[in-house]
Design an enzyme around this catalytic site. Structure first.
Site, mmCIF file in Angstrom:
data_model
loop_
_atom_site.group_PDB
_atom_site.id
_atom_site.type_symbol
_atom_site.label_atom_id
_atom_site.label_comp_id
_atom_site.label_asym_id
_atom_site.label_seq_id
_atom_site.Cartn_x
_atom_site.Cartn_y
_atom_site.Cartn_z
ATOM 1 N N LYS A 138 48.854 47.131 45.265
ATOM 2 C CA LYS A 138 47.653 48.028 45.142
ATOM 3 C C LYS A 138 48.059 49.441 45.599
ATOM 4 C CE LYS A 138 43.488 44.855 44.627
ATOM 5 N NZ LYS A 138 42.227 45.104 44.281
ATOM 6 N N LYS B 96 45.347 39.380 31.965
ATOM 7 C CA LYS B 96 44.254 38.510 32.374
ATOM 8 C C LYS B 96 43.086 39.433 31.777
ATOM 9 C CE LYS B 96 42.945 39.546 37.001
ATOM 10 N NZ LYS B 96 41.899 39.205 37.736
ATOM 11 N N LYS C 278 38.240 43.616 34.599
ATOM 12 C CA LYS C 278 37.259 44.881 34.414
ATOM 13 C C LYS C 278 38.076 46.018 34.016
ATOM 14 C CE LYS C 278 36.661 45.542 39.238
ATOM 15 N NZ LYS C 278 37.429 44.340 39.319
HETATM 16 P P1 ADP Z 1 38.953 42.071 38.015
HETATM 17 O O1 ADP Z 1 40.281 41.528 37.609
HETATM 18 O O2 ADP Z 1 38.150 41.961 36.974
HETATM 19 O O3 ADP Z 1 38.943 43.032 38.966
HETATM 20 P P2 ADP Z 1 38.664 40.593 40.549
HETATM 21 O O4 ADP Z 1 39.965 40.592 41.066
HETATM 22 O O5 ADP Z 1 37.610 41.413 41.276
HETATM 23 O O6 ADP Z 1 38.253 40.823 38.907
HETATM 24 O O7 ADP Z 1 38.340 39.053 40.745
HETATM 25 C C1 ADP Z 1 36.727 38.790 41.251
HETATM 26 C C2 ADP Z 1 37.177 37.162 41.018
HETATM 27 O O8 ADP Z 1 37.133 36.484 39.441
HETATM 28 C C3 ADP Z 1 38.333 36.288 41.850
HETATM 29 O O9 ADP Z 1 37.859 35.169 42.588
HETATM 30 C C4 ADP Z 1 39.257 36.012 40.687
HETATM 31 O O10 ADP Z 1 40.059 34.953 41.111
HETATM 32 C C5 ADP Z 1 38.231 35.885 39.496
HETATM 33 N N1 ADP Z 1 38.721 36.272 38.208
HETATM 34 C C6 ADP Z 1 39.095 37.504 37.832
HETATM 35 N N2 ADP Z 1 39.499 37.827 36.800
HETATM 36 C C7 ADP Z 1 39.753 36.393 36.168
HETATM 37 C C8 ADP Z 1 40.235 35.824 34.975
HETATM 38 N N3 ADP Z 1 40.803 36.704 34.042
HETATM 39 N N4 ADP Z 1 40.220 34.358 34.858
HETATM 40 C C9 ADP Z 1 39.940 33.522 35.951
HETATM 41 N N5 ADP Z 1 39.438 34.216 37.020
HETATM 42 C C10 ADP Z 1 39.286 35.601 37.478
#
Ligand code: ADP
Ligand code: TRP
Length: 335
Positions: free
Chosen positions: A115, A198, A201
């Site tokens: 990060k 993946k 957001k």
């Molecule tokens: P983002 O990638 O959208 O910023 P976060 O890192 O805030 O998401 O993740 C929040 C939660 O959602 C965590 O527990 C993470 O493991 C899960 N998560 C995020 N993206 C995915 C995905 N594409 N598939 C499965 N789980 C996910």
């Protein structure tokens, strides 16, 4: 068993967050409580501060994510649901643990390196210290199991190290080392536009992700337009290995239908995406539509959602306060 997990209020939840995190929380609420255990879930709003976010956005996200979590099936009467800020013991214990954790340990945390990137000097101290607050979140409740994604395992290892060092340094058996639960069922959902990244957001294209606020037509359109190949579905999951887009859609179908990918493949072997995508779109609308509707209904009264958090925080404080007090006394703080 005492299960706890948190999520940062960084914005609207998407299908990846739902299938990878929130749906697992709901499953655990039922499974753990059936065994007499407890489940605690919280919005990690203090962790949300480690990267700049507009104040109005942070507070709106906290309410909206709470509504989504409740709409998805977390019952505030059965699980303790709260936001971190309302339980000041999290911050207080984090400060105590700052003096137990070592700089060398934090320097090994890969999430900080990712990060902060090249801008290490410009990153906030909070971003660096993030894992110590996370250790406090977990240790405050003598949590035994923590459902998290793969990327958070290192932070839980750190929490275990901090627990062990505290117990040793202060000659007390206070903190329980938590076990990470990386659920085999928690799928990793990929972008609908590019299955090598993946669903997130931060995907540049809106088409890459299904948001939990999307209306039925938008959900269906996103699946119909999802990137795929021209081949029909094979008759084994193994044959999907080199077809990441196809594999992703099968994974999503299986997770939404509570089936194994094998069962989905058995059902659709030999069929093309002209059949599979509309079936997936219908399934997604049937599963996600009611969650969205419940969420929107809850958000008609945001103050009421805030009250749910207050009630949860009161229960959380009752569990957290004695642990903090024991830690303070063990360290010689006059309280
Ligand atoms: P983002 O990638 O959208 O910023 P976060 O890192 O805030 O998401 O993740 C929040 C939660 O959602 C965590 O527990 C993470 O493991 C899960 N998560 C995020 N993206 C995915 C995905 N594409 N598939 C499965 N789980 C996910
Ligand atoms: N760090 C977690 C994430 O980014 C969120 C989190 C904060 C958490 N505190 C926690 C998860 C305690 C589990 C337990 O996803």
């Amino acid at each position: 068993m005492r299960v706890l997990s948190g999520i940062k209020p960084t914005g609207n939840l998407h299908l990846g967050n739902y299938l990878g995190a929130v749906k697992q929380w709901v499953a655990m609420q039922d499974a753990i409580q059936a065994q007499g255990g407890e489940t605690l879930y919280f919005i990690a709003d203090l962790h949300g501060l480690t990267e700049w976010i507009a104040p109005a956005e942070l507070s709106a996200n906290t309410i909206e994510m709470t509504a989504t979590i409740v709409a998805a099936g977390i019952d505030p009467d059965r699980s303790i649901l709260f936001n971190q800020t309302r339980v000041p013991q999290h911050s207080e214990l984090a400060w105590l643990l700052n003096n137990v954790a070592r700089v060398g340990w934090l320097n090994r945390m890969t999430q900080f390196k990712d990060k902060a990137g090249k801008n290490r000097e410009g990153a906030s101290v909070g971003l660096y210290d993030y894992p110590v607050l996370m250790a406090a979140d977990v240790l405050l409740y003598n949590t035994t199991h923590v459902p998290v994604g793969e990327d958070q395992k290192q932070h839980l290892e750190l929490a275990r190290d901090i627990a062990a060092k505290f117990n040793l340094d202060y000659d007390i058996d206070l903190f329980t080392p938590p076990e990470p639960m990386v659920s085999a069922e928690a799928p990793r959902i990929m972008s609908l536009r590019d299955a090598s990244t993946k669903m997130s957001k931060s995907n540049p294209s809106e088409q890459a992700r299904v948001n939990l606020v999307d209306d039925d037509d938008t959900i269906a359109a996103k699946f119909r337009k999802a990137k795929t190949d021209a081949e029909p579905l094979p008759d084994t999951v193994a044959a999907l290995t080199d077809r990441p887009e196809a594999k992703n859609l099968v994974t999503i179908y299986a997770a939404l239908a509570d089936l194994t990918p094998d069962a989905v493949i058995t059902q659709y072997a030999g069929q093309g995406f002209g059949t599979f995508k509309p079936a997936l779109a219908d399934l997604a609308v049937a599963k996600l539509g009611p969650i969205r509707d419940r969420m929107l209904r809850l958000l008609d009264d945001r103050a009421e959602v805030g009250k749910l958090l207050d009630q949860g925080a009161e229960k959380a404080r009752a569990l957290a306060a004695p642990t903090l007090l024991k830690a303070q006394r063990a360290m010689g703080l006059h309280v």
